[in-house]
Design a protein around this motif. Structure first.
Motif, PDB file in Angstrom:
ATOM      1  N   ARG A 117      17.174 -73.786 -84.574  1.00  0.00           N
ATOM      2  CA  ARG A 117      16.363 -74.670 -83.720  1.00  0.00           C
ATOM      3  C   ARG A 117      16.325 -74.147 -82.286  1.00  0.00           C
ATOM      4  NH1 ARG A 117      18.566 -79.435 -82.427  1.00  0.00           N
ATOM      5  NH2 ARG A 117      16.600 -79.978 -81.409  1.00  0.00           N
ATOM      6  N   GLU A 153      11.630 -76.911 -83.464  1.00  0.00           N
ATOM      7  CA  GLU A 153      11.786 -77.834 -84.598  1.00  0.00           C
ATOM      8  C   GLU A 153      11.146 -77.295 -85.874  1.00  0.00           C
ATOM      9  OE1 GLU A 153      13.740 -79.682 -81.697  1.00  0.00           O
ATOM     10  OE2 GLU A 153      13.985 -79.738 -83.865  1.00  0.00           O
ATOM     11  N   HIS A 195       8.818 -73.564 -89.183  1.00  0.00           N
ATOM     12  CA  HIS A 195       8.920 -74.162 -87.843  1.00  0.00           C
ATOM     13  C   HIS A 195       7.542 -74.562 -87.319  1.00  0.00           C
ATOM     14  CE1 HIS A 195      13.209 -73.087 -87.114  1.00  0.00           C
ATOM     15  NE2 HIS A 195      12.933 -72.174 -88.036  1.00  0.00           N
ATOM     16  N   ASP A 222      19.763 -84.641 -79.005  1.00  0.00           N
ATOM     17  CA  ASP A 222      19.281 -83.374 -79.561  1.00  0.00           C
ATOM     18  C   ASP A 222      19.932 -83.079 -80.907  1.00  0.00           C
ATOM     19  OD1 ASP A 222      19.834 -80.175 -79.790  1.00  0.00           O
ATOM     20  OD2 ASP A 222      17.836 -80.657 -79.018  1.00  0.00           O
ATOM     21  N   LYS A 273      18.579 -84.053 -84.259  1.00  0.00           N
ATOM     22  CA  LYS A 273      17.543 -83.238 -84.924  1.00  0.00           C
ATOM     23  C   LYS A 273      18.176 -82.168 -85.816  1.00  0.00           C
ATOM     24  CE  LYS A 273      14.580 -84.014 -80.925  1.00  0.00           C
ATOM     25  NZ  LYS A 273      14.183 -83.379 -79.637  1.00  0.00           N
ATOM     26  N   THR A 274      19.303 -81.604 -85.352  1.00  0.00           N
ATOM     27  CA  THR A 274      20.021 -80.655 -86.207  1.00  0.00           C
ATOM     28  C   THR A 274      20.602 -81.385 -87.416  1.00  0.00           C
ATOM     29  OG1 THR A 274      20.561 -79.215 -84.326  1.00  0.00           O
ATOM     30  CG2 THR A 274      21.958 -79.037 -86.282  1.00  0.00           C
TER      31      THR A 274
END
Ligand code: NAD
Ligand code: 89V
Length: 341
Positions: A187, A192, A219, A317, A320-321
């Motif tokens: 990422r 994303e 991506h 953040d 999202k991972t």
């Protein structure tokens, strides 16, 4: 201006690296207390790192020392209650990876800290390793043009179970322990992902969870990445703990090979660089690359804390991972690609 006061929660296997790094950063924050459920670990850590107070109960510690932030270096099952406890007392927190046991817990921690108006960062340090930081600088400078394809590869036979025996019993293992690192790196380089396809394997007898995974990401920027990681790779030299890298763009490529060696090919030609970790008085191979990234990660937290800026691996953040990891488990179970919301 008084230095921010820091309390550490968890004095186990990896904590020594955090504590040594905080001592290296002692001009910028004051390490006032450590806590561990195990009194012997708490007192040993306080003695080894010259910390004035040690506790076995977090609530008592937070009440008595009133830190500005806590560094939570425990395993995932305790992350949510500890972050929520810090939030309830208005104490900012750093929490080790993996963020949580599942994404619902991760979201709850982000919400609790948002409500408390305090910063929350996940101590996710792979993206802060020097070779990866340097490769990102080169990519951002446009030397290889628009990124089109990348492989982020973490393959080793390192005996992780000696220091972290709980990993042998962890049902969701390699994606949750290493995928959170390598997918975060993917990422950081390509932004994303819109969809993932993941295949997991269980190679070593007696290990409860998957110990090999291969993840194909599409991506949003149009690039494709492959992230692969395992503890069951027999090769020499064993590159542990390096993330090896092969990036391609419309104008060239960046390759990170064993020994922190970068090879950059661009319209200007091909050159080599070495992005080795900084020497540390407390460094110990083969961990130096990781230990150096711990200092960089903690320095990043202090920079953001002082400026009121959101850390790169903030709770927001890292959600999202974490969502990528959950999508990989869903993909592997269904043997199909999963689109991310
Ligand atoms: P560990 O089990 O060796 O140590 C955790 C310690 O926390 C234990 O001593 C335990 O008694 C203590 N603890 C647990 N709950 C507590 C509570 N409520 N209050 C006080 N103390 C409590 O674990 P470890 O191997 O040090 O790993 C800790 C975390 O660090 C894990 O999430 C792991 O994934 C992560 N880790 C990260 C890296 C890295 O950043 N590259 C490397 C290794 C481990
Ligand atoms: O970084 C980690 O999470 C550890 C490792 C052995 C890879 O350093 O598990």
């Amino acid at each position: 201006m008084p230095l921010p006061r820091l309390a550490v929660i968890g004095c186990g296997f990896f904590a020594a690296n955090h504590l040594a790094a905080w001592k290296d950063l002692s001009q910028r924050c004051e390490l006032v207390a450590v806590c561990d459920l195990d009194p012997a670990r708490a007192s040993a850590a306080a003695a080894r790192f010259g910390v004035p107070a040690h506790y076995t109960d977090v609530e008592t510690m937070l009440r008595q020392v009133k830190p500005d932030f806590a560094d939570i270096i425990t395993t995932a099952p305790s992350h949510r209650p500890l972050v929520e406890l810090c939030a309830s007392r208005g104490v900012a927190a750093i929490v080790q990876k993996p963020f949580a046991l599942d994404i619902a817990d991760a979201r709850a921690m982000v919400a609790a800290m948002d409500k408390a108006g305090q910063p929350l960062m996940v101590h996710e340090n792979f993206r802060f390793q020097r070779p990866l930081l340097r490769a990102r600088e080169i990519l951002a400078a446009g030397e290889i043009g628009r990124p089109t394809w990348g492989r982020f590869s973490w393959r080793t036979n390192f005996d992780v179970y000696a220091g972290q025996p709980y990993l042998a019993e962890t049902k969701r293992f390699i994606l949750m322990d290493i995928g959170v690192h390598v997918l975060d790196v993917a990422r950081a380089f390509f932004g994303e992902a819109e969809s993932v396809f993941c295949r997991t394997q269980s190679i070593r007898p007696g290990i409860a969870g998957e110990d090999m995974a291969t993840c194909l990401l599409a991506h949003a920027n149009g690039a494709t990445s492959l992230s692969d990681f395992t503890y069951e790779s027999r090769q020499s030299p064993d590159p542990f703990p390096q993330t090896l890298l092969h990036l391609e763009g419309t104008e060239g490529s960046i390759i990170i090979a064993d020994g922190c060696k970068l090879t950059i090919t661009s319209p200007a030609g091909t050159r080599g660089e070495t992005a080795a970790p900084a020497p540390l008085s407390w460094g110990q191979e083969p961990w130096l690359l990781v230990q150096d990234s711990v200092v960089t990660t903690q320095r990043h937290w202090l920079d953001c804390f002082a400026q009121g800026a959101e850390p790169a691996t903030s709770g927001h953040d890292n959600l999202k991972t974490f969502a990528l990891v959950e999508a990989c488990y869903e993909s592997a179970a269904a043997n199909t690609a999963i689109r991310l919301a």
